[in-house]
Scaffold this motif. Structure first.
Motif, PDB file in Angstrom:
ATOM      1  N   MET A 164       5.938   8.117 -21.542  1.00  0.00           N
ATOM      2  CA  MET A 164       5.015   7.476 -20.610  1.00  0.00           C
ATOM      3  C   MET A 164       3.647   7.240 -21.239  1.00  0.00           C
ATOM      4  O   MET A 164       3.080   6.154 -21.140  1.00  0.00           O
ATOM      5  N   ALA A 165       3.183   8.214 -21.906  1.00  0.00           N
ATOM      6  CA  ALA A 165       1.847   8.104 -22.459  1.00  0.00           C
ATOM      7  C   ALA A 165       1.819   7.211 -23.690  1.00  0.00           C
ATOM      8  O   ALA A 165       0.839   6.503 -23.933  1.00  0.00           O
ATOM      9  N   ILE A 166       2.917   7.241 -24.457  1.00  0.00           N
ATOM     10  CA  ILE A 166       2.912   6.508 -25.717  1.00  0.00           C
ATOM     11  C   ILE A 166       3.173   5.022 -25.522  1.00  0.00           C
ATOM     12  O   ILE A 166       2.610   4.174 -26.198  1.00  0.00           O
ATOM     13  N   MET A 167       4.046   4.732 -24.569  1.00  0.00           N
ATOM     14  CA  MET A 167       4.420   3.331 -24.365  1.00  0.00           C
ATOM     15  C   MET A 167       4.108   2.924 -22.921  1.00  0.00           C
ATOM     16  O   MET A 167       5.019   2.723 -22.128  1.00  0.00           O
ATOM     17  N   PRO A 168       2.856   2.799 -22.604  1.00  0.00           N
ATOM     18  CA  PRO A 168       2.498   2.585 -21.184  1.00  0.00           C
ATOM     19  C   PRO A 168       3.063   1.279 -20.620  1.00  0.00           C
ATOM     20  O   PRO A 168       3.577   1.265 -19.498  1.00  0.00           O
ATOM     21  N   LEU A 169       3.001   0.203 -21.394  1.00  0.00           N
ATOM     22  CA  LEU A 169       3.477  -1.078 -20.875  1.00  0.00           C
ATOM     23  C   LEU A 169       4.979  -1.022 -20.607  1.00  0.00           C
ATOM     24  O   LEU A 169       5.463  -1.447 -19.558  1.00  0.00           O
ATOM     25  N   THR A 170       5.694  -0.468 -21.570  1.00  0.00           N
ATOM     26  CA  THR A 170       7.127  -0.330 -21.399  1.00  0.00           C
ATOM     27  C   THR A 170       7.432   0.555 -20.195  1.00  0.00           C
ATOM     28  O   THR A 170       8.337   0.285 -19.410  1.00  0.00           O
ATOM     29  N   PHE A 171       6.653   1.598 -20.076  1.00  0.00           N
ATOM     30  CA  PHE A 171       6.831   2.520 -18.960  1.00  0.00           C
ATOM     31  C   PHE A 171       6.699   1.790 -17.622  1.00  0.00           C
ATOM     32  O   PHE A 171       7.550   1.900 -16.742  1.00  0.00           O
ATOM     33  N   ILE A 172       5.643   1.021 -17.504  1.00  0.00           N
ATOM     34  CA  ILE A 172       5.427   0.313 -16.239  1.00  0.00           C
ATOM     35  C   ILE A 172       6.557  -0.681 -15.986  1.00  0.00           C
ATOM     36  O   ILE A 172       7.110  -0.768 -14.880  1.00  0.00           O
ATOM     37  N   SER A 173       6.948  -1.415 -17.026  1.00  0.00           N
ATOM     38  CA  SER A 173       8.024  -2.391 -16.855  1.00  0.00           C
ATOM     39  C   SER A 173       9.299  -1.701 -16.406  1.00  0.00           C
ATOM     40  O   SER A 173       9.980  -2.151 -15.492  1.00  0.00           O
ATOM     41  N   PHE A 174       9.611  -0.612 -17.077  1.00  0.00           N
ATOM     42  CA  PHE A 174      10.857   0.072 -16.756  1.00  0.00           C
ATOM     43  C   PHE A 174      10.808   0.591 -15.328  1.00  0.00           C
ATOM     44  O   PHE A 174      11.803   0.511 -14.579  1.00  0.00           O
ATOM     45  N   LEU A 175       9.649   1.095 -14.933  1.00  0.00           N
ATOM     46  CA  LEU A 175       9.495   1.602 -13.575  1.00  0.00           C
ATOM     47  C   LEU A 175       9.742   0.478 -12.571  1.00  0.00           C
ATOM     48  O   LEU A 175      10.492   0.634 -11.603  1.00  0.00           O
ATOM     49  N   ILE A 176       9.105  -0.673 -12.824  1.00  0.00           N
ATOM     50  CA  ILE A 176       9.279  -1.794 -11.897  1.00  0.00           C
ATOM     51  C   ILE A 176      10.737  -2.217 -11.846  1.00  0.00           C
ATOM     52  O   ILE A 176      11.317  -2.441 -10.783  1.00  0.00           O
ATOM     53  N   GLY A 177      11.374  -2.280 -13.020  1.00  0.00           N
ATOM     54  CA  GLY A 177      12.782  -2.664 -13.068  1.00  0.00           C
ATOM     55  C   GLY A 177      13.627  -1.694 -12.270  1.00  0.00           C
ATOM     56  O   GLY A 177      14.473  -2.100 -11.456  1.00  0.00           O
ATOM     57  N   SER A 178      13.389  -0.410 -12.451  1.00  0.00           N
ATOM     58  CA  SER A 178      14.184   0.586 -11.756  1.00  0.00           C
ATOM     59  C   SER A 178      13.961   0.508 -10.250  1.00  0.00           C
ATOM     60  O   SER A 178      14.910   0.581  -9.466  1.00  0.00           O
ATOM     61  N   LEU A 179      12.714   0.373  -9.859  1.00  0.00           N
ATOM     62  CA  LEU A 179      12.413   0.283  -8.429  1.00  0.00           C
ATOM     63  C   LEU A 179      13.128  -0.907  -7.817  1.00  0.00           C
ATOM     64  O   LEU A 179      13.705  -0.832  -6.734  1.00  0.00           O
ATOM     65  N   SER A 180      13.082  -2.004  -8.552  1.00  0.00           N
ATOM     66  CA  SER A 180      13.724  -3.203  -8.044  1.00  0.00           C
ATOM     67  C   SER A 180      15.224  -2.992  -7.953  1.00  0.00           C
ATOM     68  O   SER A 180      15.876  -3.407  -6.994  1.00  0.00           O
ATOM     69  N   LEU A 181      15.764  -2.313  -8.947  1.00  0.00           N
ATOM     70  CA  LEU A 181      17.207  -2.068  -8.972  1.00  0.00           C
ATOM     71  C   LEU A 181      17.638  -1.230  -7.774  1.00  0.00           C
ATOM     72  O   LEU A 181      18.655  -1.501  -7.146  1.00  0.00           O
ATOM     73  N   ILE A 182      16.874  -0.218  -7.442  1.00  0.00           N
ATOM     74  CA  ILE A 182      17.298   0.627  -6.335  1.00  0.00           C
ATOM     75  C   ILE A 182      16.903   0.033  -4.997  1.00  0.00           C
ATOM     76  O   ILE A 182      17.241   0.568  -3.947  1.00  0.00           O
ATOM     77  N   GLY A 183      16.210  -1.084  -5.020  1.00  0.00           N
ATOM     78  CA  GLY A 183      15.865  -1.744  -3.778  1.00  0.00           C
ATOM     79  C   GLY A 183      14.692  -1.103  -3.070  1.00  0.00           C
ATOM     80  O   GLY A 183      14.686  -0.954  -1.848  1.00  0.00           O
ATOM     81  N   PHE A 184      13.704  -0.699  -3.816  1.00  0.00           N
ATOM     82  CA  PHE A 184      12.476  -0.150  -3.234  1.00  0.00           C
ATOM     83  C   PHE A 184      11.792  -1.240  -2.414  1.00  0.00           C
ATOM     84  O   PHE A 184      11.725  -2.388  -2.850  1.00  0.00           O
ATOM     85  N   PRO A 185      11.329  -0.901  -1.225  1.00  0.00           N
ATOM     86  CA  PRO A 185      10.798  -1.950  -0.346  1.00  0.00           C
ATOM     87  C   PRO A 185       9.786  -2.865  -1.043  1.00  0.00           C
ATOM     88  O   PRO A 185       8.964  -2.411  -1.828  1.00  0.00           O
TER      89      PRO A 185
END
Lengths: 477, 610
Positions: free
Chosen positions: B360-381
């Motif tokens: 998370m700390a080393i790759m912040p942009l990747t971290f955020i992207s992955f988080l958004i992707g995962s949230l979208s995948l699980i159908g976060f409102p």
């Protein structure tokens, strides 16, 4: 009183034009020096004008000279095929003649005269005209076969061809005479209408005449068992002459063959089509099987040319309009691929007939890839592989025969195509997969005219293979 | 319009050596697609369908006509937008990802070939070119999976994918044949116009056709039982996984069913089959995804699972929803893959999540992207996945063809999705770095920029839902699927998703003892899941081994002793005949002449006695 025949010089214009040019070439030859190039251009011009002038009468069948001369799509198309094949032959000869020391200006004018004969053959609607055409063609070919006067093989070829050809002409003429005796006319249309009434159909004289015609034509198109002259003559003649002989004159004789049998005596086809079927089948088999063990390229193509005569006979046997158009298409396709293959033999040929063996082609694929690719295209097309012209041609011939129910014949024909791949592919295998024996020596002589011929042939072979539509629809007319 | 469309195909075909050219070709394609889109938007909905541009009449043989033509309608343009749009982004990304690879230009040319093939597939105006595109796509996929040709597993995976795809191709070809037999045409327009008049629902011909097409669709979209190639396909470079095995190619099956919606509506039995297989695949893949350790494999199983959703959607007749989910999935799944690629790139090729951590700390942009992707995948409102997935789940219950069984499958899968997506997320980004030798670093900007674009799309694309449905509606009979509101069901789904996430949180963010404990407790289950329900082993035992045995038998007995022997003999005899023939050719003129006379006599005899 005998009515004077209608003289229609316009119908005859290709013949007249070519004759004038042939004589012009002959005369001009006296005045120019050793360089014969100008004669080449003059001859090509003559052929071009002849082809163009054949269109003068439109496409409808127009009869003239007491119904003995006809201009129709069939003859016009063939006139083009003849003009193309003669032009290709002339262009091939330019550098070949220089290298082989053939310095005779008559050469070109004889080719033109021969072409005149071919046009007459394709346009005649009368037995006498047909014989006239055949003789013009044959005599020119006897001379052409012996054009290398100092060469032993060439002399042998010419003499053999002449003796056997004269013999065959005898058969032919006797056959015509008998047919005339049986029907009382030499006009093909009249023969057909006489035979339409049943009483003459089984007359022995007529049947004897038909047999003799088959023999005579069989010889001229080199079908088995009257083919034996072909390998010897093809091998002995100068290579451009061989190429020329295997295409134009053969096509012309086929045209006459077709006219007599399909337009003249179709009503007694019960008698002749089984004969021709047998002849066609053994022609294909002998041609293809004979080619398998040949090591000399010219002989190989001679046998291949025999087998192609067998395929074309199939088109004739079909006797329908598709058969006619497939015959025409095949002639054109065959002209391209055969000239292409011979052109490559010529540019690799050296004096005294070196480099004519199949094994001389070993390694060509690596040293001269473009030439090898072109050769592969021609050979594969001859074998009948899509997308080349040979495939489309065979396809149309066979479908014409299938339409008339000659299934066995077609099966045997297709089987033969498969056999033929053995020896065509053998050359390709040599070119790409074998190491040359010793040092690689073959040095192609890349004269511009020869390259032009190869270019035209490659273009034609591929063009007719991929877009056969326009030509087919022309032949269907 | 058609001409321009093809001219861009030409541009794509140019296998230029430079990434820039490759990208601009796809970018240009995207612009043309976009232009076609605006053109279509300006038309009245009823006029939008059936624009067939005939480019060249190719073959006319009897009653068989074949024109080289393209179909421009909302569905094809929609697919084209996704293919070229996502394709463009991934091309840009590949410039960075594949930068060090010596075979860079080969890679780019394959990628272009793929985009071209996929465009052919979706723009085909008849089944013939559909199959051409279908097979080309299979080929491109084969080339790209096996791109690392020195890696044996990659080559094997490529072969597996190819075999599976060919099974599908066979189904398609047979389907085309049956269609031609029944309708006398392969043209979409003709076939779809005639079908409702000619056949009653569930008549044999329609069922056969739809089933055969389905074989193709299942193979391409990795549905049970033709799914095993997809996880293995992760052996290819990550951009390939993103482009082909997530965003575009695998959705071809969904596209096919949507394209043939007219036929499928006549075959409710097949539809039921699609929905069932889709639902089962969804839950099946999700359970396997729970225990895999390779980051790309987990995402691959999630792709399968999401494809299951799409099939479920089209299976219950909600074609528009299926396509909508296809679009959102293309965004967030490409995003996930590319982020994963970024992680792998940063970790210098490491794909095992157990060795990652603390990124998370080393790759912040990747971290955020992955988080958004995962949230979208699980159908976060309010993410895009929420809109498309929620709609499918609710329709699984409320749609005319929906039932509680489908809904159950869908909703349980939603819970599992929450678990496995956050499992890898926690493993990779949270906690401490586990491998002391690794020196992770953030990726270059050519890689993070595409991530940000896709992340943006993943977040907002959900809002386009209604527009997409309306845009596509002319293709699906003119009606927009009704929107179902059911707060209770929605709540259940969200709760289950949240439970999944929390379970992952509880397990993986605390101490490792607990993981071990759970794992031991569920050991048999874990083993089955880890082995992917032993499907590969089953195939091997029932199909691969017997085939090999038969092949071996045939080679030894039939080939060596039968065919080879006969062929050799034939060659021998032919050669002998040939030699005999040439002895006949003596060279003497008198023999030749005699021969002619002999021939004449023979013919005469034949005539006399015949």
């Amino acid at each position: 009183m005998i009515p004077a025949p209608i003289v229609d010089l316009v119908s005859l214009s290709p013949v007249i034009v070519l004759s004038l040019f042939a004589m012009g070439v002959l005369i001009l030859d006296l005045f120019i020096g050793k360089d014969k190039t100008v004669l080449v251009f003059l001859s090509l011009l003559g052929l071009f004008l002849a082809a163009v002038s054949s269109l003068a009468k439109g496409t409808g069948p127009i009869y003239s000279f007491s119904n003995s001369y006809v201009v129709d799509t069939f003859s016009i198309f063939l006139t083009f095929v003849f003009a193309i094949s003669s032009a290709l032959a002339i262009m091939l000869s330019v550098s070949y003649n220089k290298e082989q020391g053939i310095k005779i200006g008559e050469y070109y004018s004889i080719i033109l005269f021969c072409t005149v004969g071919m046009i007459v053959l394709a346009s005649s609607a009368d037995l006498i005209m047909i014989f006239l055409g055949i003789e013009i063609v044959s005599i020119s070919l006897y001379i052409l076969a012996g054009i290398r006067r100092t060469e032993k093989r060439s002399n042998e070829a010419a003499l053999k061809y002449f003796l056997l050809g004269a013999f065959a002409s005898g058969f032919l003429l006797y056959g015509m005479a008998l047919v005339y005796g049986a029907t009382g006319t030499t006009h093909l249309k009249d023969i057909a209408s006489v035979l339409a009434s049943s009483e003459f159909k089984t007359s022995p004289i007529l049947l004897m005449g038909v047999v003799l015609l088959v023999v005579g034509f069989g010889f001229k198109v080199a079908s088995v068992p009257f083919h034996m002259w072909a390998p010897d003559v093809y091998q002995g003649s100068a290579t451009p002459v061989t190429a020329f002989m295997s295409v134009g004159p053969k096509a012309a004789v086929f045209a006459a063959f077709f006219r007599i049998f399909v337009e003249g005596i179709p009503n007694i086809s019960d008698y002749w089509d089984t004969i021709l079927c047998i002849v066609a089948v053994i022609t294909m088999f002998v041609g293809n099987l004979g080619a398998i063990i040949q090591d000399n390229m010219k002989r190989l193509l001679a046998y291949s040319s025999i087998s192609h005569a067998g395929y074309i006979l199939v088109a004739l046997i079909a006797k329908n309009s598709l058969g006619m158009s497939s015959l025409l298409f095949y002639m054109l396709a065959y002209a391209f691929m055969s000239f292409g293959a011979f052109a490559i033999i010529i540019i690799l040929d050296k004096q005294n007939g070196d480099n004519l063996e199949v094994k001389d082609y070993a390694g060509l694929g690596f040293k001269h890839p473009v030439i090898a690719v072109c050769m592969s295209i021609f050979l594969l097309s001859l074998g009948g592989l899509p997308p080349f012209a040979g495939f489309v041609g065979k396809f149309y011939i066979f479908s014409a025969a299938v339409k008339e129910g000659y299934i066995t014949l077609v099966v045997l024909g297709v089987l033969n195509s498969a056999i033929s791949f053995y020896y065509y592919l053998r050359v390709i295998v040599y070119m790409y997969m074998k190491e040359p024996e010793g040092d690689y020596q073959v040095q192609p002589s890349l004269a511009p005219f020869s390259l032009l011929v190869i270019g035209i042939a490659v273009f034609g072979t591929i063009e007719l293979g991929i877009f056969p539509g326009p030509v087919i629809s022309w032949t269907m007319n | 319009m058609g001409f321009l469309a093809l001219s861009f195909l030409g541009a794509v075909l140019d296998k230029k050596q430079v990434g820039l050219v490759a990208c601009s070709a796809v970018g240009l394609a995207f612009l043309v697609a976009f232009w076609a889109l605006t053109d279509l938007m300006n038309l009245e909905p009823a006029e939008r369908i059936g624009h067939v541009e005939v480019l060249y009449p190719w073959i006319t043989s009897g009653k068989f006509h074949l024109d080289l033509s393209v179909l421009i309608d909302p569905l094809s343009v929609f697919m084209l937008m996704i293919i070229t749009g996502v394709g463009f982004v991934i091309h840009v990304y590949s410039i960075g990802y594949m930068n060090d690879d010596p075979e860079y230009s080969r890679f780019m040319s394959y990628m272009n070939l793929f985009i071209f093939s996929m465009s052919v597939l979706v723009m085909a105006a008849d089944f013939f070119f559909l199959i051409v595109g279908w097979a080309l796509v299979g080929l491109a996929s084969y080339l790209l999976i096996g791109f690392y040709s020195e890696k044996r597993s990659a080559v094997l995976a490529a072969r597996k994918a190819f075999v599976m795809n060919v099974i599908g191709d066979v189904g398609m070809v047979v389907a085309a044949y049956v269609i031609f037999q029944n309708f006398g045409s392969l043209n979409y327009v003709d076939v779809f116009a005639k079908a409702p008049e000619m056949y009653l629902p569930n008549s044999d011909a329609i069922l056969l056709i739809t089933f055969l097409l389905l074989v193709g669709a299942f193979a391409k979209s990795a549905q049970i039982p033709l799914h095993t190639w997809l996880p293995d396909a992760m052996e290819g470079p990550t951009p390939v996984s993103a482009l082909i095995h997530a965003a575009t190619m695998v959705t071809a099956g969904v596209y096919l069913i949507a394209r043939c919606s007219v036929l499928y509506e006549l075959a409710p039995y097949t539809m039921y089959l699609i929905a069932t297989v889709g639902g089962i695949t969804a839950i099946f893949a999700a359970t396997i995804g729970l225990v895999q350790n390779d980051i790309k494999r987990v995402i691959a199983y999630s792709t399968m699972s999401q494809l299951g959703y799409m099939f479920l959607a089209v299976g219950i007749g909600m074609f528009g929803l299926g396509m909508f989910h296809l679009m959102t999935h293309a965004f967030f799944k490409a995003l996930l893959f590319l982020s994963a690629g970024s992680v792998i790139h940063g970790m210098s090729g490491e794909q095992d999540i157990r060795k990652m951590g603390g990124l998370m700390a080393i790759m912040p942009l990747t971290f955020i992207s992955f988080l958004i992707g995962s949230l979208s995948l699980i159908g976060f409102p309010l993410t895009s996945g929420y809109f498309s997935k929620e709609a499918i789940i609710i329709s699984a219950w409320h749609a005319p063809m929906g039932n509680i069984f489908f809904w159950g499958l869908a909703v349980v899968t939603a819970g599992l999705t929450g678990f496995y997506s956050f499992r890898i997320f926690f493993f990779a980004f949270m906690g401490k770095q586990k491998d002391p030798n690794a020196h992770p670093h953030e990726s270059p900007v050519v890689m993070t920029l595409p991530l940000m674009i896709l992340a943006f799309l993943s977040l907002i694309a959900g809002g386009l839902g209604h527009d997409v449905l309306e845009f596509l509606s002319p293709v699906f009979g003119g009606h927009v699927p009704p929107h179902h509101e059911d707060g209770l069901l929605e709540g259940i789904t969200l709760t289950l998703g949240a439970v999944g996430v929390i379970a992952a949180l509880g397990l993986y963010l605390t101490d490792e003892e607990r993981v071990k404990f759970v794992k031991d407790m569920l050991l048999p289950v874990h083993e089955i899941l880890y082995r992917k329900y032993y499907i590969d082993e089953l195939y091997d035992f029932f199909l691969v081994q017997p085939t090999k045995a038969i092949g071996k038998f045939l080679e030894e007995k039939a080939e060596r002793q039968g065919i080879d022997f006969v062929v050799d003999q034939v060659a021998e005899k032919v050669k002998e005949t040939s030699e005999g023939l040439s002895q006949w050719q003596s060279g003497k003129v008198r023999v030749y002449a005699l021969n002619m006379v002999g021939g004449a006599v023979m013919i005469l005899m034949f005539l006399v006695f015949y």
